[in-house]
Motif scaffolding. Sequence first.
Motif, short mmCIF file in Angstrom:
data_model
loop_
_atom_site.label_atom_id
_atom_site.label_comp_id
_atom_site.label_asym_id
_atom_site.label_seq_id
_atom_site.Cartn_x
_atom_site.Cartn_y
_atom_site.Cartn_z
N GLY A 219 -18.90 71.15 22.85
CA GLY A 219 -18.96 69.77 22.38
C GLY A 219 -20.28 69.08 22.65
O GLY A 219 -20.51 67.94 22.19
N ALA A 220 -21.18 69.70 23.38
CA ALA A 220 -22.48 69.09 23.67
C ALA A 220 -23.30 68.97 22.40
O ALA A 220 -23.24 69.82 21.51
CB ALA A 220 -23.23 69.92 24.71
N ASP A 221 -24.05 67.88 22.30
CA ASP A 221 -24.91 67.66 21.13
C ASP A 221 -26.25 68.38 21.37
O ASP A 221 -27.25 67.77 21.77
CB ASP A 221 -25.13 66.16 20.93
N PHE A 222 -26.26 69.68 21.14
CA PHE A 222 -27.44 70.49 21.43
C PHE A 222 -28.67 69.99 20.67
O PHE A 222 -29.78 69.95 21.21
CB PHE A 222 -27.18 71.96 21.09
N ASP A 223 -28.48 69.64 19.40
CA ASP A 223 -29.61 69.21 18.58
C ASP A 223 -30.28 67.98 19.17
O ASP A 223 -31.51 67.91 19.29
CB ASP A 223 -29.17 68.92 17.15
N ALA A 224 -29.49 67.00 19.56
CA ALA A 224 -30.05 65.75 20.10
C ALA A 224 -30.76 65.99 21.43
O ALA A 224 -31.82 65.43 21.70
CB ALA A 224 -28.95 64.71 20.26
N ILE A 225 -30.15 66.82 22.29
CA ILE A 225 -30.73 67.08 23.61
C ILE A 225 -32.05 67.82 23.47
O ILE A 225 -33.05 67.47 24.10
CB ILE A 225 -29.74 67.87 24.48
N VAL A 226 -32.07 68.87 22.64
CA VAL A 226 -33.30 69.66 22.46
C VAL A 226 -34.38 68.83 21.76
O VAL A 226 -35.56 68.88 22.14
CB VAL A 226 -32.99 70.94 21.67
#
Length: 549
Positions: free
Chosen positions: A535-542
């Motif tokens: 569920g983590a927003d990988f795109d936003a974090i990266v």
Amino acid sequence: MTATHDVFNQATPLADVSLWDINAPLQDALRLHAPGLDTSALRGLGARAGSAALQDHARLANAHLPRLRTHDRFGHRIDEVEFHPSYHALMSAACEAGLHGTPFSDAAQASGHAHLQRAAAFMLFTEAEPAMLCPISMTYAVTPALRDNPAIYRDWAPQLTARAYDPALKLWRDKPGVTMGMAMTEKQGGSDVRANTTQAAPDGHDDWGARYRLTGHKWFCSAPMCDAFLVLAQAAGGLSCFFLPRVLPDGSRNTLRIQRLKDKLGNKANASSEIEFDGTLAWRVGEEGRGVPQILAMGTMTRLDCALGTSGLMRQALAIALHHTAQRSAFGKRLIEQPLMRNVLADLALESEAATALSLRLAHAFDHQDDAQQRLLARVLTPIAKFWICKRGSLFAQEAMECLGGNGYVEEAGEGVMARIYREMPVNSIWEGAGNIMALDLLRALRQGDVAAALAHELSPARGQHAALDRMIDALPQRVADGVPETEARVLARDVALTLQGALLAQSAPAAVFGAFCDSRLARHHDVFGTLGAGADFDAIVRRAMPMN
């Protein structure tokens, strides 16, 4: 036909970038504590620290190691360490940026954010080269300690706070700037400085106060070419603190014998040594028998720099990993597009931003020592930040190195920056007190005041934003008030660090970063990077962590 030695699918160096402009987490963490701060100097330093020219100086300073010269060719004892010119170029740049004693100048103090701004700058410069920051950090730490000898402070403060560097061994008054070191540990004692055997015999008084002759040794003396040192020795009244210059007021050299340089795992550009005192002149700083409290005050500031330095190295390792994986392809995709790699990179980004947030929060407390609560928080957060951030550093560096694969493990004449980062990471955890020393210091700090109330107040702005964080906020003050046995001191240090990091991210980071941090670190145990939930927003974090303008 393709030539066998054509180079393709390799990343370019991450160079000639502004380390300030590409570091949104640092900017936002700084803005939380100083919303109106003029950051133009940080932007300028970021460009200089990210330049290919300074990176080349870092490579050369690590490729051409310091060399000890005990005697000149005529047989005279000189006890000098020779450095490559790039080392001196880096020292000049750090002093020009005011990373040493400058925050204690009247002009810097007037801003109200001298330590916070210096902390951000220290982190930026760490990404260029961390090893030579050891004498810079010690100069920062010992400058205020000299106030306990007003005569010495009056004479030395202008050069200690000046934005200038001069490597020559000559009278302080003839130099535009000076650096200072510390020499505490002895071979038989290590962290137990009360076991020191170096003796201090009275030798009269002069303009600098009570003068002594020292006889003994120090097992670790980092940066022995500093202009002066604060050292511990046994006087009649007990373990005391002394000011020991390399060049005496009459212009002659003091007796400081450099026995050998240490061959260290990392921190190669910096010289660490074993030294001997034989009737060496020194002047007392503070009262006889008060050496340990004096040193602890200085240690608090160098421990801040251990957290800052590790945070800076984390950011550097993360930026290199992101830059590499965005260019390198494998199995039909760029590495950064591979789902598992994206999880690893996002997880590293969370750790880096949380370390930055906690380090700058600690620096902010140093700017407000006139406030009782901030003073108490500085005392408590120092061992917590050093313990947790530095403990995570080596694991972080190893995971970031894996993102580059074999290219990360290769040093190649100093050009393999990731390998250098990996070797550098442990020093911040060991120097100025390893993990157990920090955990024990936390237990001492808990007796300094109403820490439970101070923590509750500090954490309150984040209440109600994440269930797992709320559980920690509810439980921690009582755990602190009740105390823990010594065997659980590390557990408490970890839990307070994680809770504070979560609370800080709630105030400075985007929701994607804050939520994923709490889900992965507070809602469950985080044992290895790359284990964020689906569920983590990988795109936003990266995207937030990417090293691009």
